[in-house]
Design a protein around this motif. Sequence first.
Motif, PDB file in Angstrom:
ATOM      1  N   LYS A  66      38.022  23.841 -19.564  1.00 32.60           N
ATOM      2  CA  LYS A  66      38.811  22.893 -20.360  1.00 32.60           C
ATOM      3  C   LYS A  66      39.005  21.576 -19.595  1.00 32.60           C
ATOM      4  N   THR A  67      39.243  21.664 -18.291  1.00 34.83           N
ATOM      5  CA  THR A  67      39.408  20.453 -17.485  1.00 34.83           C
ATOM      6  C   THR A  67      38.134  19.621 -17.491  1.00 34.83           C
ATOM      7  N   LEU A  68      36.983  20.263 -17.361  1.00 37.10           N
ATOM      8  CA  LEU A  68      35.711  19.539 -17.418  1.00 37.10           C
ATOM      9  C   LEU A  68      35.488  18.939 -18.808  1.00 37.10           C
ATOM     10  N   GLY A 146       8.986  26.330  -8.180  1.00 33.63           N
ATOM     11  CA  GLY A 146       9.229  27.406  -9.129  1.00 33.63           C
ATOM     12  C   GLY A 146      10.087  28.551  -8.609  1.00 33.63           C
ATOM     13  N   LYS A 147      10.756  28.344  -7.474  1.00 35.33           N
ATOM     14  CA  LYS A 147      11.562  29.424  -6.903  1.00 35.33           C
ATOM     15  C   LYS A 147      12.890  29.617  -7.621  1.00 35.33           C
ATOM     16  N   PHE A 148      13.377  28.570  -8.287  1.00 34.90           N
ATOM     17  CA  PHE A 148      14.655  28.682  -8.986  1.00 34.90           C
ATOM     18  C   PHE A 148      14.674  27.722 -10.164  1.00 34.90           C
ATOM     19  N   GLU A 149      15.671  27.930 -11.035  1.00 30.01           N
ATOM     20  CA  GLU A 149      15.930  27.035 -12.167  1.00 30.01           C
ATOM     21  C   GLU A 149      17.357  26.541 -12.022  1.00 30.01           C
ATOM     22  N   THR A 150      17.616  25.369 -12.582  1.00 31.90           N
ATOM     23  CA  THR A 150      18.983  24.852 -12.600  1.00 31.90           C
ATOM     24  C   THR A 150      19.382  24.608 -14.049  1.00 31.90           C
ATOM     25  N   TYR A 151      20.488  25.232 -14.438  1.00 35.93           N
ATOM     26  CA  TYR A 151      21.051  25.069 -15.779  1.00 35.93           C
ATOM     27  C   TYR A 151      22.091  23.960 -15.695  1.00 35.93           C
ATOM     28  N   VAL A 152      21.861  22.864 -16.404  1.00 39.98           N
ATOM     29  CA  VAL A 152      22.741  21.693 -16.349  1.00 39.98           C
ATOM     30  C   VAL A 152      23.526  21.588 -17.663  1.00 39.98           C
ATOM     31  N   PHE A 153      24.847  21.666 -17.547  1.00 41.37           N
ATOM     32  CA  PHE A 153      25.746  21.548 -18.694  1.00 41.37           C
ATOM     33  C   PHE A 153      26.449  20.205 -18.633  1.00 41.37           C
ATOM     34  N   LYS A 154      26.455  19.474 -19.752  1.00 41.60           N
ATOM     35  CA  LYS A 154      27.219  18.227 -19.876  1.00 41.60           C
ATOM     36  C   LYS A 154      28.346  18.516 -20.856  1.00 41.60           C
ATOM     37  N   LEU A 155      29.580  18.478 -20.356  1.00 41.55           N
ATOM     38  CA  LEU A 155      30.726  18.954 -21.127  1.00 41.55           C
ATOM     39  C   LEU A 155      31.623  17.827 -21.606  1.00 41.55           C
ATOM     40  N   GLY A 156      32.129  17.976 -22.808  1.00 41.81           N
ATOM     41  CA  GLY A 156      33.058  17.006 -23.384  1.00 41.81           C
ATOM     42  C   GLY A 156      32.559  16.538 -24.727  1.00 41.81           C
ATOM     43  N   ASN A 165      31.216  15.232 -18.345  1.00 46.76           N
ATOM     44  CA  ASN A 165      31.240  15.829 -17.019  1.00 46.76           C
ATOM     45  C   ASN A 165      30.119  16.841 -16.877  1.00 46.76           C
ATOM     46  N   ILE A 166      29.598  16.951 -15.672  1.00 48.44           N
ATOM     47  CA  ILE A 166      28.417  17.765 -15.425  1.00 48.44           C
ATOM     48  C   ILE A 166      28.749  18.917 -14.477  1.00 48.44           C
ATOM     49  N   ILE A 167      28.265  20.089 -14.833  1.00 48.73           N
ATOM     50  CA  ILE A 167      28.273  21.230 -13.927  1.00 48.73           C
ATOM     51  C   ILE A 167      26.885  21.852 -14.011  1.00 48.73           C
ATOM     52  N   ALA A 168      26.300  22.134 -12.843  1.00 57.77           N
ATOM     53  CA  ALA A 168      24.936  22.655 -12.794  1.00 57.77           C
ATOM     54  C   ALA A 168      24.909  23.939 -11.968  1.00 57.77           C
ATOM     55  N   VAL A 176      23.398  33.191 -10.271  1.00 56.28           N
ATOM     56  CA  VAL A 176      23.787  31.892  -9.732  1.00 56.28           C
ATOM     57  C   VAL A 176      23.895  32.004  -8.212  1.00 56.28           C
ATOM     58  N   THR A 177      23.272  31.053  -7.499  1.00 59.29           N
ATOM     59  CA  THR A 177      23.367  31.034  -6.031  1.00 59.29           C
ATOM     60  C   THR A 177      24.086  29.788  -5.526  1.00 59.29           C
ATOM     61  N   GLN A 178      24.123  28.739  -6.353  1.00 56.21           N
ATOM     62  CA  GLN A 178      24.758  27.486  -5.939  1.00 56.21           C
ATOM     63  C   GLN A 178      25.228  26.738  -7.181  1.00 56.21           C
ATOM     64  N   VAL A 179      26.312  25.989  -7.023  1.00 54.14           N
ATOM     65  CA  VAL A 179      26.853  25.215  -8.136  1.00 54.14           C
ATOM     66  C   VAL A 179      27.065  23.780  -7.677  1.00 54.14           C
ATOM     67  N   THR A 180      26.777  22.842  -8.574  1.00 53.32           N
ATOM     68  CA  THR A 180      27.063  21.426  -8.360  1.00 53.32           C
ATOM     69  C   THR A 180      27.963  20.971  -9.490  1.00 53.32           C
ATOM     70  N   ILE A 181      29.108  20.389  -9.137  1.00 55.40           N
ATOM     71  CA  ILE A 181      29.954  19.747 -10.139  1.00 55.40           C
ATOM     72  C   ILE A 181      29.860  18.258  -9.872  1.00 55.40           C
ATOM     73  N   GLY A 182      29.400  17.506 -10.886  1.00 58.17           N
ATOM     74  CA  GLY A 182      29.191  16.075 -10.740  1.00 58.17           C
ATOM     75  C   GLY A 182      27.731  15.710 -10.892  1.00 58.17           C
ATOM     76  N   TYR A 183      27.483  14.417 -11.009  1.00 61.43           N
ATOM     77  CA  TYR A 183      26.119  13.924 -11.247  1.00 61.43           C
ATOM     78  C   TYR A 183      25.284  13.950  -9.974  1.00 61.43           C
ATOM     79  N   SER A 184      24.030  14.325 -10.139  1.00 59.53           N
ATOM     80  CA  SER A 184      23.050  14.279  -9.060  1.00 59.53           C
ATOM     81  C   SER A 184      21.739  13.797  -9.653  1.00 59.53           C
ATOM     82  N   LYS A 185      20.991  12.998  -8.901  1.00 66.02           N
ATOM     83  CA  LYS A 185      19.695  12.535  -9.406  1.00 66.02           C
ATOM     84  C   LYS A 185      18.713  13.680  -9.538  1.00 66.02           C
ATOM     85  N   SER A 186      18.888  14.707  -8.710  1.00 70.32           N
ATOM     86  CA  SER A 186      18.076  15.925  -8.855  1.00 70.32           C
ATOM     87  C   SER A 186      18.943  17.112  -8.448  1.00 70.32           C
ATOM     88  N   TYR A 187      18.762  18.202  -9.150  1.00 66.72           N
ATOM     89  CA  TYR A 187      19.589  19.391  -8.892  1.00 66.72           C
ATOM     90  C   TYR A 187      18.822  20.456  -8.175  1.00 66.72           C
TER      91      TYR A 187
END
Length: 187
Positions: A66-68, A146-156, A165-168, A176-187
Amino acid sequence: MNMHKLVKVLASAGIAATVVTSTQIADSNDGMNTVEAAESKSSNYKYEGDTGYGDGNFLLNDALIKTLEEDGDLAFNGHTIEASEADYEKRADTEYETTKEHDQKFTLYDGTATKVVFPIQEEMLSIDEVTEAYGDDYEIEESKKGKFETYVFKLGDQKKNTDKNIIAFKVEDSYVTQVTIGYSKSY
């Protein structure tokens, strides 16, 4: 049933005391303003401590989502995070620094984080659990090898994608092995 008995029943049922408080607020004359203030406070999320030693279930928390979605106040270990591409673009011309708190890496522009990256314990949080909580409106980015995929959600519900707001979620073997909250040019 008197109020004391009601509180006792609610407490024994495990229902939060805020239910009682909300009932009392609704009876007062300015109940609407008070309830609205309480609702707006609920779109704040603060996280303290390590992320990688747990199971990652805090990422499925309705308050975080909800915050995102509502662009509320989001903070990890004292760092406020501005998580949209537009937030990043506003600051991109200034110098940035990186810092680490616990197991999280922050990218800071003038003291404001535009990105936080952190690990999640292996094989604890499945991408199926994530899509169940966040929905199916995401983009998948493949890693170069091809070792991993990143699921990028844009919320709001903002009209422009850059204001959302972005969470990947970095996913290996359906977990899931890693999470990024915020924009990145590449995930």
